[in-house]
Scaffold this motif. Structure first.
Motif, PDB file in Angstrom:
ATOM      1  N   GLN A  44       0.937   4.025  -3.049  1.00  0.00           N
ATOM      2  CA  GLN A  44       0.627   5.450  -2.908  1.00  0.00           C
ATOM      3  C   GLN A  44       1.808   6.318  -3.351  1.00  0.00           C
ATOM      4  N   ASN A  45       3.015   5.897  -3.008  1.00  0.00           N
ATOM      5  CA  ASN A  45       4.194   6.647  -3.434  1.00  0.00           C
ATOM      6  C   ASN A  45       4.271   6.682  -4.958  1.00  0.00           C
ATOM      7  N   ALA A 105       2.581  14.738  -0.129  1.00  0.00           N
ATOM      8  CA  ALA A 105       2.315  13.315  -0.349  1.00  0.00           C
ATOM      9  C   ALA A 105       3.558  12.597  -0.855  1.00  0.00           C
ATOM     10  N   TYR A 130       4.936   9.596   1.560  1.00  0.00           N
ATOM     11  CA  TYR A 130       4.969   8.202   1.132  1.00  0.00           C
ATOM     12  C   TYR A 130       6.379   7.771   0.728  1.00  0.00           C
ATOM     13  N   PRO A 190       0.799  -1.228   0.000  1.00  0.00           N
ATOM     14  CA  PRO A 190       0.000   0.000   0.000  1.00  0.00           C
ATOM     15  C   PRO A 190       0.832   1.279   0.000  1.00  0.00           C
ATOM     16  N   HIS A 219       1.820   6.316  -7.050  1.00  0.00           N
ATOM     17  CA  HIS A 219       0.722   7.105  -7.598  1.00  0.00           C
ATOM     18  C   HIS A 219       1.074   8.587  -7.601  1.00  0.00           C
ATOM     19  N   PHE A 220       1.529   9.098  -6.477  1.00  0.00           N
ATOM     20  CA  PHE A 220       1.793  10.533  -6.399  1.00  0.00           C
ATOM     21  C   PHE A 220       3.041  10.945  -7.172  1.00  0.00           C
TER      22      PHE A 220
END
Length: 226
Positions: free
Chosen positions: A108-109, A123, A127, A104, A111-112
């Motif tokens: 997220q890392n 973010a 992350y 997870p 994605h951003f």
């Protein structure tokens, strides 16, 4: 064995595990950005890949969530997980660590860093720092064992490996994690791992990178009942 699949770290986990166990399987492409059919949701209620249907069980069984699939396959084949309670516990702990933390947070890392329409510095830092910390946790564990994550090669290694595959996109260098670097090179060289990573190649539209901006907007914009 049907494997509902796309080329993502979670998809790679299962194709690698199936190759390691020598179990025959059929890949079924699941476009990441398309609405889920009732038939697929009956197999994977969360609407995500991977999912499997084992037609060789006493009666066909559908399983979703990559960690649950790895555990099912290891128990089915009686390989890649120890039979003793203590050894089994060690493997399951690290499998859960990957499912709850490494995957997870790296997701997220990524994605951003790669997909957000505009940079979000907080973010990216939040992350990115957490993934760096988790890499350090894994590096320390591998330095302690001197081999694989839970001692012998297991589904814990298979679960974690694809999320280390993405280290460059995560903005991380394995030079900072010598034990992790050694482990990664050893797994990357395994023929079974190479076959698992190559499983979707040549299948039209299989790669996540094939998505255009509109497809990514659909994928990242899903809400309930869509």
């Amino acid at each position: 064995m049907d494997l509902h699949y796309a080329e993502t770290p979670n998809g790679w986990k299962v194709s690698i595990c199936l190759e390691e166990l020598g179990l025959p399987y059929r890949l079924i492409r699941v476009p990441l950005d398309q609405p889920r059919t009732p038939e697929f949701l009956a197999i994977s209620p969360n609407g995500r890949i991977p999912a499997i249907v084992d037609h060789d069980a006493a009666e066909p069984i559908a399983i979703f969530e990559s960690g649950a699939i790895l555990l099912y396959l290891a128990e089915r084949a009686r390989r890649l997980i120890p039979a003793d309670t203590v050894g089994r516990s060690h493997v399951i702990q690290w499998l859960m660590w990957q499912m709850a933390g490494l995957g997870p947070m790296a997701g997220q890392n990524g994605h951003f860093r790669l997909y957000a329409p505009e940079p979000v510095p907080y973010a990216i830092e939040r992350y990115g720092n957490e993934v760096h910390r988790l890499y350090g946790v894994l590096d320390n564990q591998l330095a302690r064992t001197g081999a694989f994550i839970a001692g012998n090669y297991s589904i814990a290694d298979i679960a974690c490996f694809p999320w280390i595959m993405t280290h460059k996109k995560q903005g991380l260098s394995l030079d900072d994690f010598p034990a992790l670097q050694r482990w990664f090179a050893e797994l990357r060289a395994r023929p079974q791992v190479q076959r698992g990573l190559a499983a979707g190649k040549g299948i039209d539209g299989m790669r996540n990178n094939d998505m255009d901006a509109a497809a990514r907007a659909r994928l990242f914009g899903w809400k309930a009942a869509e």
